[in-house]
Design an enzyme around this catalytic site. Structure first.
Site, short mmCIF file in Angstrom:
data_model
loop_
_atom_site.label_atom_id
_atom_site.label_comp_id
_atom_site.label_asym_id
_atom_site.label_seq_id
_atom_site.Cartn_x
_atom_site.Cartn_y
_atom_site.Cartn_z
CG ASP A 20 -40.95 49.74 -14.31
OD1 ASP A 20 -41.64 49.28 -15.24
OD2 ASP A 20 -40.09 49.07 -13.73
CB SER A 21 -43.89 46.83 -12.59
OG SER A 21 -42.71 46.46 -13.29
CB CYS A 83 -44.32 49.59 -16.54
SG CYS A 83 -44.85 47.90 -16.35
CD GLU A 162 -36.20 42.42 -11.16
OE1 GLU A 162 -36.42 41.89 -10.05
OE2 GLU A 162 -36.95 43.24 -11.69
CB CYS A 194 -39.96 43.72 -21.28
SG CYS A 194 -39.72 43.45 -19.52
CG HIS A 196 -36.41 43.83 -16.44
ND1 HIS A 196 -37.49 44.64 -16.19
CD2 HIS A 196 -35.97 43.38 -15.23
CE1 HIS A 196 -37.72 44.66 -14.88
NE2 HIS A 196 -36.81 43.91 -14.27
N1 DGL Z 1 -41.71 46.56 -16.10
C1 DGL Z 1 -42.34 45.40 -16.67
C2 DGL Z 1 -42.60 45.64 -18.15
O1 DGL Z 1 -41.93 46.42 -18.80
C3 DGL Z 1 -41.48 44.16 -16.48
C4 DGL Z 1 -41.41 43.67 -15.06
C5 DGL Z 1 -42.74 43.21 -14.50
O2 DGL Z 1 -43.28 42.19 -14.98
O3 DGL Z 1 -43.22 43.87 -13.59
O4 DGL Z 1 -43.50 45.05 -18.68
#
Ligand code: DGL
Length: 275
Positions: A20-21, A83, A162, A194, A196
């Site tokens: 993931d990012s 991600c 976050e 997403c 989150h």
């Molecule tokens: N993990 C990213 C996503 O699901 C969200 C957070 C980011 O923008 O890095 O798109």
């Protein structure tokens, strides 16, 4: 997940690599561990380069390849792109360049949305990268001809999660504002596009209202991976986890440790990746 599926996979043959990012992918890890507690996972969260949401497709493809290679170097024989931003832009590239199976969050949520949508009016919320990729408007009508897809990028929701503002008044107002244009188009299904957003599910459900079905991709991808592992490795169940889980982040701060705890629901040992 039907009972009886658990523990039938030979865990000694599998190591699931998830990237993931940053920390958001722990929503996927959480689902996977709840269904497959015995299967080892190796996680890479690119906290040094997060967020991916505002970045361009080209750079996301480069990062995705680097992240997948890191996981393979650490023993992964299946990749899960947790991600959405990376999955939307880099899945084809990953599949073309890697020789191991690649799973990602977009396809299973497309399948689920097409299945559950009553009138084929499907809303997507995600980062700007995910929305601009147009992956959902491309894939959904292929699977469900005539379906209409309405998207709204919700960039503020990542930092809100976050910060741990999961139920605050401000969060409720922002979610309401982001959902308004989709509700105006009378969507009957909403994909949480997403990593989150599953943490905001309660508020999103409240603001979406009872008539909108929520699709949580973290759950859908975990079920997809489980079904695959059961097909491929179900003949020789050992019932034992032979390797421990490892969780790497490209940058590590005390705050990150706290956020991971809220995403995963428990504390785990985090390692700083040497990248
Ligand atoms: N993990 C990213 C996503 O699901 C969200 C957070 C980011 O923008 O890095 O798109």
């Amino acid at each position: 997940m039907p009972k009886g599926r658990k523990g039938k996979i030979d865990s000694s043959c599998v190591k699931i690599g998830i990237f993931d990012s940053g920390v958001g992918g722990f929503t996927v890890v959480r689902q996977l561990l709840s269904i497959l507690p015995d299967v080892p996972v190796v996680y890479f969260g690119d906290t040094a380069r997060t967020p991916y949401g505002p970045k361009s497709p080209g750079i996301l493809r480069t990062y995705a390849m680097e992240n997948a290679r890191f996981l393979i170097e650490h023993g992964a024989n299946i990749i899960v792109v947790a991600c959405h931003s990376a999955a939307s832009c880099a899945t084809e590239e990953l599949r073309e360049n890697l020789t191991i199976p690649v799973f990602e969050v977009v396809t299973p949520s497309v399948e689920k949305a097409c299945r559950v949508s009553r009138r084929g009016r499907i809303g997507i919320i995600g980062t700007r990268a995910t929305v601009s990729s147009n992956v959902y408007p491309r894939l959904i009508p292929e699977r469900r001809p005539g379906a209409k897809v309405f998207q709204n990028p919700c960039p503020l929701l990542v930092p809100i999660v976050e910060e741990g503002w999961l139920r605050s008044r401000e969060t409720r107002m922002i979610v309401k504002k982001y959902l308004r244009p989709l509700k105006d188009r009378q969507i009957d299904t909403l994909v949480l596009g997403c990593t989150h957003y599953p943490l905001l599910k309660k508020v999103i459900k409240e603001k979406a209202g009872k008539r909108i079905t929520i699709v949580d991709p973290s759950r859908e991808v975990a079920e997809k991976v489980t079904a695959f592992l059961l097909r491929r490795y179900k003949t020789a169940p050992s019932g034992k986890k032979v390797q421990k889980n490892r969780f790497f982040l490209s940058d590590l701060t005390p705050h990150t440790v706290e956020i991971v705890r809220s995403f995963l629901g428990k504390k785990v040992e985090l390692e700083k990746a040497c990248v």
